[in-house]
Structure formats: C-alpha cells, structure tokens
Motif scaffolding. Structure first.
Motif, PDB file in Angstrom:
ATOM      1  N   UNK A 110      63.931  -4.432 142.704  1.00  0.00           N
ATOM      2  CA  UNK A 110      64.097  -5.317 143.856  1.00  0.00           C
ATOM      3  C   UNK A 110      65.568  -5.674 144.032  1.00  0.00           C
ATOM      4  N   UNK A 111      66.256  -5.919 142.939  1.00  0.00           N
ATOM      5  CA  UNK A 111      67.681  -6.241 143.024  1.00  0.00           C
ATOM      6  C   UNK A 111      68.479  -5.057 143.558  1.00  0.00           C
ATOM      7  N   UNK A 112      68.240  -3.877 143.006  1.00  0.00           N
ATOM      8  CA  UNK A 112      68.975  -2.690 143.447  1.00  0.00           C
ATOM      9  C   UNK A 112      68.718  -2.365 144.905  1.00  0.00           C
ATOM     10  N   UNK A 150      70.447  -4.948 147.240  1.00  0.00           N
ATOM     11  CA  UNK A 150      71.897  -4.726 147.344  1.00  0.00           C
ATOM     12  C   UNK A 150      72.195  -3.547 148.276  1.00  0.00           C
ATOM     13  N   UNK A 151      71.463  -2.451 148.117  1.00  0.00           N
ATOM     14  CA  UNK A 151      71.701  -1.267 148.952  1.00  0.00           C
ATOM     15  C   UNK A 151      71.417  -1.567 150.428  1.00  0.00           C
ATOM     16  N   UNK A 152      70.280  -2.181 150.704  1.00  0.00           N
ATOM     17  CA  UNK A 152      69.926  -2.496 152.097  1.00  0.00           C
ATOM     18  C   UNK A 152      70.899  -3.490 152.703  1.00  0.00           C
ATOM     19  N   UNK A 153      71.268  -4.511 151.936  1.00  0.00           N
ATOM     20  CA  UNK A 153      72.214  -5.514 152.430  1.00  0.00           C
ATOM     21  C   UNK A 153      73.542  -4.868 152.787  1.00  0.00           C
ATOM     22  N   UNK A 154      74.034  -3.988 151.929  1.00  0.00           N
ATOM     23  CA  UNK A 154      75.318  -3.339 152.201  1.00  0.00           C
ATOM     24  C   UNK A 154      75.257  -2.437 153.426  1.00  0.00           C
ATOM     25  N   UNK A 155      74.177  -1.676 153.561  1.00  0.00           N
ATOM     26  CA  UNK A 155      74.057  -0.798 154.738  1.00  0.00           C
ATOM     27  C   UNK A 155      73.991  -1.619 156.035  1.00  0.00           C
ATOM     28  N   UNK A 196      85.385  -5.927 149.982  1.00  0.00           N
ATOM     29  CA  UNK A 196      84.510  -6.742 150.828  1.00  0.00           C
ATOM     30  C   UNK A 196      83.040  -6.408 150.551  1.00  0.00           C
ATOM     31  N   UNK A 197      82.717  -5.137 150.477  1.00  0.00           N
ATOM     32  CA  UNK A 197      81.342  -4.722 150.218  1.00  0.00           C
ATOM     33  C   UNK A 197      80.895  -5.134 148.810  1.00  0.00           C
ATOM     34  N   UNK A 198      81.803  -5.071 147.858  1.00  0.00           N
ATOM     35  CA  UNK A 198      81.494  -5.514 146.496  1.00  0.00           C
ATOM     36  C   UNK A 198      81.100  -6.991 146.501  1.00  0.00           C
ATOM     37  N   UNK A 199      81.853  -7.813 147.218  1.00  0.00           N
ATOM     38  CA  UNK A 199      81.529  -9.246 147.321  1.00  0.00           C
ATOM     39  C   UNK A 199      80.188  -9.454 148.016  1.00  0.00           C
ATOM     40  N   UNK A 200      79.939  -8.714 149.091  1.00  0.00           N
ATOM     41  CA  UNK A 200      78.694  -8.857 149.853  1.00  0.00           C
ATOM     42  C   UNK A 200      77.489  -8.479 148.998  1.00  0.00           C
ATOM     43  N   UNK A 201      77.624  -7.474 148.160  1.00  0.00           N
ATOM     44  CA  UNK A 201      76.502  -7.029 147.319  1.00  0.00           C
ATOM     45  C   UNK A 201      75.974  -8.162 146.446  1.00  0.00           C
ATOM     46  N   UNK A 202      76.876  -9.013 145.966  1.00  0.00           N
ATOM     47  CA  UNK A 202      76.452 -10.124 145.115  1.00  0.00           C
ATOM     48  C   UNK A 202      75.872 -11.286 145.915  1.00  0.00           C
ATOM     49  N   UNK A 203      75.883 -11.172 147.237  1.00  0.00           N
ATOM     50  CA  UNK A 203      75.282 -12.207 148.076  1.00  0.00           C
ATOM     51  C   UNK A 203      73.974 -11.745 148.707  1.00  0.00           C
ATOM     52  N   UNK A 204      73.424 -10.635 148.238  1.00  0.00           N
ATOM     53  CA  UNK A 204      72.151 -10.192 148.793  1.00  0.00           C
ATOM     54  C   UNK A 204      71.072 -11.221 148.451  1.00  0.00           C
ATOM     55  N   UNK A 230      68.066 -11.171 147.159  1.00  0.00           N
ATOM     56  CA  UNK A 230      67.380 -11.116 145.866  1.00  0.00           C
ATOM     57  C   UNK A 230      68.331 -11.541 144.740  1.00  0.00           C
ATOM     58  N   UNK A 231      69.591 -11.156 144.827  1.00  0.00           N
ATOM     59  CA  UNK A 231      70.577 -11.598 143.826  1.00  0.00           C
ATOM     60  C   UNK A 231      70.641 -13.122 143.831  1.00  0.00           C
ATOM     61  N   UNK A 232      70.730 -13.709 145.026  1.00  0.00           N
ATOM     62  CA  UNK A 232      70.777 -15.170 145.128  1.00  0.00           C
ATOM     63  C   UNK A 232      69.483 -15.790 144.601  1.00  0.00           C
ATOM     64  N   UNK A 233      68.355 -15.197 144.933  1.00  0.00           N
ATOM     65  CA  UNK A 233      67.066 -15.700 144.459  1.00  0.00           C
ATOM     66  C   UNK A 233      67.005 -15.693 142.930  1.00  0.00           C
ATOM     67  N   UNK A 234      67.481 -14.606 142.335  1.00  0.00           N
ATOM     68  CA  UNK A 234      67.418 -14.469 140.881  1.00  0.00           C
ATOM     69  C   UNK A 234      68.388 -15.387 140.155  1.00  0.00           C
ATOM     70  N   UNK A 235      69.474 -15.774 140.813  1.00  0.00           N
ATOM     71  CA  UNK A 235      70.526 -16.498 140.104  1.00  0.00           C
ATOM     72  C   UNK A 235      70.710 -17.948 140.519  1.00  0.00           C
ATOM     73  N   UNK A 236      70.198 -18.343 141.681  1.00  0.00           N
ATOM     74  CA  UNK A 236      70.487 -19.713 142.128  1.00  0.00           C
ATOM     75  C   UNK A 236      69.264 -20.502 142.567  1.00  0.00           C
ATOM     76  N   UNK A 237      68.109 -19.884 142.658  1.00  0.00           N
ATOM     77  CA  UNK A 237      66.934 -20.573 143.185  1.00  0.00           C
ATOM     78  C   UNK A 237      66.052 -21.116 142.075  1.00  0.00           C
ATOM     79  N   UNK A 238      65.426 -22.222 142.382  1.00  0.00           N
ATOM     80  CA  UNK A 238      64.379 -22.721 141.505  1.00  0.00           C
ATOM     81  C   UNK A 238      63.078 -22.143 142.034  1.00  0.00           C
ATOM     82  N   UNK A 239      62.426 -21.332 141.243  1.00  0.00           N
ATOM     83  CA  UNK A 239      61.192 -20.678 141.656  1.00  0.00           C
ATOM     84  C   UNK A 239      60.027 -21.423 141.024  1.00  0.00           C
ATOM     85  N   UNK A 240      59.052 -21.767 141.838  1.00  0.00           N
ATOM     86  CA  UNK A 240      57.853 -22.394 141.278  1.00  0.00           C
ATOM     87  C   UNK A 240      56.675 -21.447 141.501  1.00  0.00           C
ATOM     88  N   UNK A 241      55.792 -21.411 140.529  1.00  0.00           N
ATOM     89  CA  UNK A 241      54.631 -20.529 140.598  1.00  0.00           C
ATOM     90  C   UNK A 241      53.400 -21.359 140.248  1.00  0.00           C
TER      91      UNK A 241
END
Length: 138
Positions: A48-50, A53-58, A106-114, A116-127
């Motif tokens: 999902x992360x990979x 990142x690919x879709x976001x960059x394209x 620029x694209x390198x920076x954008x990849x880290x803002x996709x 799923x990356x943000x979800x995995x690193x900054x979100x509180x996920x409740x299940x």
C-alpha cells in the motif's frame, strides 16, 4: 468501500480478499503453517505504501507538467523488532524521465507526503472489532 475477507477452505489459511470488484488472495507463509500461495497481510501493508507513493508521484507530475514517465518503488521491510513496536520500511524510489535535479528533489519530497505514508506515520488509527449477529459454524 468495504473489504471482505473469507476463508477459502476449512483446512488451509488461504483467504479471498474482495475490494469492490477486485478479488485478491492472502495466505500465510509456509513457515507459519500456510501454503505461501499468496501475499501475507504484512505484504499488502507494505505494498500500500509503495503503490501510494507511485500513484501520488504520477498524479503530481502530471498536474505540474513534470516529465515523469514512470516510477519504480522498492519497499523492504525490517520487522525484526515488530514485537517491540518497531516496524521499519526502507523505500527506494526510481524516477524515470528526463528530470532536472530540482524536479527530482521536489518529487522526492512529494513521495513522503503521499496519503498512506502520512496515515502510517502521523495518524491515530482506531479499530473496533464486533462479532456479527447470528454467526454460525459449519
């Protein structure tokens, strides 16, 4: 959107994963008692992360008229300390096309803002897990 997962047979660990009109499969590796016939859940998490990142960059490159012709993403997992709460993903991006250094940065920076990356690193996920009403065994 609903993801539905169902056991394929009573004997094995293989499951169908239905996402809208798309059918995928999940299994456990042989070392964990599965058949190794499909990716395991961790593989889908990493993928999902990979893919994001690919879709976001394209999409970003198209919007900004950056001549990005393709993206390669390699995700390697280090789950050796998962039981201690550490799960490391190492991502290698390959940007295709005739790009300037500034566009590559620029694209390198954008990849880290996709998302799923943000979800995995900054979100509180409740299940919340609930038992279905009227469940029965076969």
């Amino acid at each position: 959107m609903t993801v539905t997962v169902n056991t394929v047979s009573a004997e094995g660990l293989r499951h169908t994963v239905q996402i809208d009109d798309h059918e995928l499969f999940a299994d456990a590796p042989v070392s964990a008692g599965g058949e190794g016939s499909a990716p395991e859940p961790h593989d889908y998490f990493d993928a999902a992360l990979g893919a994001c990142k690919a879709l976001t960059l394209k999409m970003y490159a198209k919007k900004k008229d950056i001549p990005l012709t393709g993206v390669g993403v390699e995700v390697k997992r280090d789950n050796s300390e998962e039981q201690k709460g550490k799960y490391a993903l190492h991502v290698k991006l390959t940007l295709k096309g005739v790009l300037t250094d500034a566009q590559r940065d620029e694209l390198h920076r954008v990849a880290d803002r996709c998302p799923v990356h943000k979800l995995m690193t900054t979100s509180e996920v409740s299940i919340e897990t609930h038992l279905a009403e009227g469940a029965f065994s076969q």
